[in-house]
Design an enzyme around this catalytic site. Sequence first.
Site, short mmCIF file in Angstrom:
data_model
loop_
_atom_site.label_atom_id
_atom_site.label_comp_id
_atom_site.label_asym_id
_atom_site.label_seq_id
_atom_site.Cartn_x
_atom_site.Cartn_y
_atom_site.Cartn_z
N GLY A 24 0.42 1.55 -2.84
CA GLY A 24 -0.54 1.82 -4.16
C GLY A 24 -0.35 0.60 -5.32
O GLY A 24 0.09 -0.24 -5.03
N GLU A 46 4.77 -1.30 -1.19
CA GLU A 46 3.54 -2.30 -0.82
C GLU A 46 2.53 -2.09 -1.90
O GLU A 46 1.89 -0.86 -1.94
CB GLU A 46 3.02 -1.65 0.56
CG GLU A 46 2.18 -3.00 1.11
CD GLU A 46 0.95 -2.98 0.79
OE1 GLU A 46 0.26 -3.36 -0.19
OE2 GLU A 46 0.00 -2.37 1.42
N CYS A 80 -5.71 -4.29 -0.61
CA CYS A 80 -4.54 -4.81 -1.43
C CYS A 80 -4.31 -6.11 -1.12
O CYS A 80 -4.29 -6.97 -2.13
CB CYS A 80 -3.30 -3.86 -1.08
SG CYS A 80 -2.83 -3.97 0.74
#
Length: 287
Positions: A24, A46, A80
């Site tokens: 997140g 991560e 991401c």
Amino acid sequence: FGQGSIIGQKIAESHDVDIVSFTGSTDVGRSIMKAAAGNLKKISLELGGKSPNIIFADADLDVAVDYGLFGIFLGAGQVCSAGSRILVQDTIYDEYVEKFVARAKKINVGPGDQPGINYGAIVSEAQMNTILQYIEKGKSEGATLQCGGYRLTDNGLDRGFFIAPTVFSDVTQDMTIVREEIFGPVVTIQKFSTEQEAIKLANDTDFGLAGGVFSNDGAKALRVIKQIRAGITWVNDYHPTYVEAPWGGYKQSGIGRSLGKYSLEEFQEIKQINIRLNVARNTWFPE
């Protein structure tokens, strides 16, 4: 079940939990680190990214445009590892921007269950508003808005949270849209002159999750990609993921790795066991 901010806090603080693995935002990752300090539990994080995609003049221009688009607009930029900072060598900069913007304007945005759609909705109204605020920030700080920059509402899209593909050029390193993760369909295209300048710009970020290099000079591409401080990198490609390979970042993009054997190691403890096979007395101390 419950809110992540409540349940996650309890899990991170608990002395009955040995490790917390989280994917997140960087801000939430920091909160988990603080909460986990109580019993020094292991964490695997991560987190966010602001990943560079470097395009050299000797690259195949059309291929570099293909993957530049794919790198940022896949999943409406809610990825991401999105290639949200495209760095283009000055001798091809104008041509690249022209081709990229022309293609971006053709992207089909809408519900993902409809045929021919390239990307869908933003995950929530709050996130949509955050993205729109970043776009306004980019304009106010002097970046050139090449296309997009607004919510899509025609043809029933007002029932969801859709944002047009947004491209900024003429950006500088101090601009908010270059420094902070937007997590939406917004990309900046920035100019560089030399190989060393490209590396410096690419690494001038708090994040280090991903990065790409496009060049037909294999030696140069490998030389540059080795100097990019990021955990997931590609040459003449962007976004392929393999479950056998470690996934994770440097700096404020996280700690530890997921995928591959490295992810299993995150959830294991190492123990030293000594066994004396030839049993004998220890006479170090006097009887």
